[in-house]
Design a protein around this motif. Structure first.
Motif: not given
Length: 81
Positions: A1-7, A9-14, A35-37, A42-44
């Motif tokens: 899971a740690e490897k996949s989260i590194a790939s 985007s920051i918004v997806q990680q958060i 979600q990324e705009s 970022v869009e919430v």
């Protein structure tokens, strides 16, 4: 899971951290996600309602949950920054 989260985007990680934090809580059914705009911000989303920033979310409980997820992400994935 740690490897996949590194790939991701920051918004997806958060958002991944946020979704894990929301599991089995009263907020889980509200459809809260980040979600990324197109502009790279970022869009919430809370259900079908879209907000252009965390600060625009009127529900303080939702806002606090998102900020807590951001703080957890910072601590876990950006230590010492």
């Amino acid at each position: 899971a740690e490897k996949s989260i590194a790939s991701m985007s920051i918004v997806q990680q958060i958002d991944t951290v946020l979704q894990a934090r929301l599991e089995n809580t009263s907020l889980a059914r509200q459809g809260i996600r980040l979600q990324e705009s197109i502009q790279g911000g970022v869009e919430v989303y809370v259900g079908l309602q879209k907000y252009l920033s965390v600060d625009d979310v009127p529900d303080e409980v939702v806002k606090t949950a998102i900020r807590s997820a951001i703080a957890e992400w910072e601590k876990k994935y950006t230590p010492g920054m």
